[in-house]
Design an enzyme around this catalytic site. Structure first.
Site, PDB file in Angstrom:
ATOM      1  N   ASP A  33      -9.386 -27.148 -35.873  1.00  0.00           N
ATOM      2  CA  ASP A  33      -9.150 -26.274 -34.717  1.00  0.00           C
ATOM      3  C   ASP A  33      -9.292 -24.804 -35.058  1.00  0.00           C
ATOM      4  O   ASP A  33      -9.262 -23.951 -34.181  1.00  0.00           O
ATOM      5  CB  ASP A  33      -7.726 -26.496 -34.172  1.00  0.00           C
ATOM      6  CG  ASP A  33      -7.533 -27.928 -33.716  1.00  0.00           C
ATOM      7  OD1 ASP A  33      -8.518 -28.508 -33.224  1.00  0.00           O
ATOM      8  OD2 ASP A  33      -6.420 -28.456 -33.861  1.00  0.00           O
ATOM      9  N   HIS A  34      -9.376 -24.522 -36.318  1.00  0.00           N
ATOM     10  CA  HIS A  34      -9.332 -23.106 -36.753  1.00  0.00           C
ATOM     11  C   HIS A  34     -10.501 -22.850 -37.683  1.00  0.00           C
ATOM     12  O   HIS A  34     -10.377 -23.016 -38.893  1.00  0.00           O
ATOM     13  CB  HIS A  34      -7.995 -22.849 -37.465  1.00  0.00           C
ATOM     14  CG  HIS A  34      -7.703 -21.408 -37.678  1.00  0.00           C
ATOM     15  ND1 HIS A  34      -8.106 -20.717 -38.801  1.00  0.00           N
ATOM     16  CD2 HIS A  34      -7.034 -20.508 -36.895  1.00  0.00           C
ATOM     17  CE1 HIS A  34      -7.687 -19.460 -38.717  1.00  0.00           C
ATOM     18  NE2 HIS A  34      -7.052 -19.304 -37.581  1.00  0.00           N
TER      19      HIS A  34
END
Lengths: 172, 130
Positions: A33-34
């Site tokens: 997600d990052h």
């Protein structure tokens, strides 16, 4: 998910300093997600700086907590300084090096250096500095009461200490 | 210990407060209150205390610089107001603080007004002269 952001303890000097290592793996969900590319940019996996701070807090927190054999509830109270010069990405290995700067019944201040293992030369290079302040909350409650049970140092911490051969630090 | 002037003490305290509170240099005047003007929170007092110890090579005991656990003692605070006993203890333990700013109400909320940069300078001056 277990909220453990260190994998193992590699050096320990009671009341003085502790080193812990964190291996970054692409299998860690948060890295997906990052950053996931939703912002239109190319997706790239970078360990969030906040989790690097958490890794240092766990390292320094164990060091501080061990002084009183984990009887005190040691909580992160203040992030005095964070300087991160470079990213940490999957395949890399971080080392958190924490030292106690000052400690008394109310709390402790720690200084810390973050290093990253360079696979090319086999050396640990400094990529950041994180200074923290911990509070012994039972001594700083301002009248508030907390549970008897030490919710800060859970079984996960115990497991890491046992794996590092530091069982003697756990108050039986 | 070498005698250190009040100006030197103030300059060093300024550095400590800039560092501990992220305060701007021009905000840190002698009259500035730590909480109201410079935005200190409770844990900052521990930070300030540790940093002053380092900066001036002194030892500050728990509760010596700032009062602690006042609220948990019901002989010291009644209905949010400091009792006579509390005032007596505070004056004795903290000669570096000017408690005359507290009005007759002596509300604990007002305590934040008496901890100023000047009170820190006075504290260090007494401590380093001892």
């Amino acid at each position: 998910m277990r909220w453990m952001w260190i994998d193992t303890i590699t050096a320990f000097e009671e009341g003085t300093r502790m080193h812990a290592v964190k291996n970054l793996s692409l299998a860690e969900e948060h890295l997906h997600d990052h950053f996931d590319g939703s912002d239109g940019l190319e997706p790239c996996a970078v360990m969030p700086g906040s989790l690097i701070v958490e890794g240092m807090a766990q390292t320094a927190g164990i060091l501080v907590g061990s002084v009183n054999r984990f009887r005190e509830k040691v909580v992160l109270a203040k992030i005095s300084k964070v300087e991160l010069d470079q990213d940490a990405v999957p395949g890399q290995c971080l080392r958190y090096e924490a030292e106690i700067e000052r400690m008394d019944g109310v709390g402790a201040s720690t200084t810390g250096v973050v290093r990253r293992l360079d696979h090319a030369d086999g050396e640990w290079h400094e990529i950041g500095r994180i200074d923290l302040i911990f509070s012994h909350i039972d001594n700083n409650t301002g009248g508030r009461e907390f549970p008897e049970e030490n919710f800060v140092f859970s079984d996960n911490f115990r497991q890491i200490l046992v794996a590092a051969g530091l069982d003697r630090l756990i108050d039986q | 210990m070498a005698v250190i002037s009040r100006d030197e003490i103030f300059d060093k305290i300024k550095d400590v407060l800039e560092n501990a509170l992220g305060a701007d240099s021009d905000e840190i005047t002698m009259d500035a209150t730590l909480i109201g003007d410079l935005g200190a929170e409770s844990i900052d007092f521990l930070d300030i205390s540790f940093k002053l110890e380092q900066e001036f090579s002194i030892k500050i005991d728990q509760g010596e610089l700032f009062p602690e656990n006042l609220m948990s003692d019901d002989t010291l605070v009644v209905d949010g107001k400091l009792t006579d006993k509390a005032m007596e203890i505070l004056r004795e333990k903290m000669p570096h603080v000017d408690f005359t700013k507290l009005d007759e109400q002596r509300s604990v909320d007002q305590l934040s007004e008496v901890f100023t940069v000047a009170s820190l300078v006075d504290f260090i001056e007494r401590k380093t002269a001892a």
